[in-house]
Motif scaffolding. Structure first.
Motif: not given
Length: 240
Positions: A202-207
């Motif tokens: 999820l963090t990578d998608l947000h980034r």
């Protein structure tokens, strides 16, 4: 058939471009390809789905305009009945072609067989001194956005596919009185899988800037209700 040639002031200075949209102008399409950078504007009107490109087999993002292959429920007597027109339609009948000798440069091409072109009516493509008209400049801007968005789009679907966030969906539309539609070959966001993603994913998608698009795309399916209203309104007008 299409007949793309490089755009030239000397060759095409007399051409005019249709100012509206319509079936006769090639806009009778049930779905059009779009790019992820358009998602925030598209979701106000259109359901968004993935489909597989017949040319490459890859997933591509599309905006649904109707329930049948050549049904565009956003066409009206006044042109386009929505606040946002997808870039793919705004750029017609132009395209870009990458230069073989200079891969970083693109040539602006025009489809001379397009019904949007005329010598009699419509917007001019050039001013008398050879400068591009405001209409032509808007098309160039749309093409630039498409080219940039296409690269982002390829990465967007690859990342979502790798995470298992793309799944087939069976869209069944019941309009009553025995009238149903079941558009084939559609894929959507796998929301159950999205809920179970680990924090790192999820963090990578947000980034990457994709997480907001994912949620917006998933919510856009609710716009099918808008299409049903348009479809029933069109059916009622034909009966009246």
């Amino acid at each position: 058939m299409v007949n793309f040639v490089p755009l030239s002031f000397e060759e095409h200075k007399r051409l005019r471009l249709a100012t509206s949209y319509g079936v006769a102008l090639g806009d009778g399409l049930g779905m059009v390809s779009v790019v992820p950078t358009e998602i925030p504007a598209l979701i106000t009107s259109y359901p968004l789905f993935f489909r597989r490109s017949p040319a490459t087999g890859r997933y591509e993002l599309g905006a649904m305009l109707g329930f049948e292959a050549e049904e565009n429920l956003f066409l009206s007597d006044d042109g386009w009945d929505a606040s946002y027109v997808p870039l793919t339609l705004r750029r017609a009948p132009f395209a870009v072609q990458q230069s073989a000798s200079s891969p970083d440069r693109n040539s602006l091409m025009i489809d001379l067989d397009s019904p949007r072109l005329s010598l009699a009516t419509g917007d001019v493509l050039f001013f008398s001194d050879g400068r591009p008209s405001e209409r032509l400049q808007a098309i160039v801007d749309a093409l630039e956005a498409l080219v940039k968005g296409a690269g982002i789009g390829r990465d967007y679907v690859d990342v979502l596919d790798a995470l298992g966030l793309i799944e087939p969906v069976d869209v069944r539309i019941d309009l009553g009185n025995g009238v149903t539609h079941n558009p084939p070959g559609l894929f959507t966001i796998a929301q159950s899988r999205l809920t179970d993603l680990p924090d790192a994913a999820l963090t990578d998608l947000h980034r990457r800037g994709y997480l907001g698009w994912v949620y917006q795309q998933a919510a856009s399916v609710g716009q099918i209700a808008n299409l049903i209203l348009r479809k029933n309104r069109a059916r009622a007008s034909r009966v009246a």
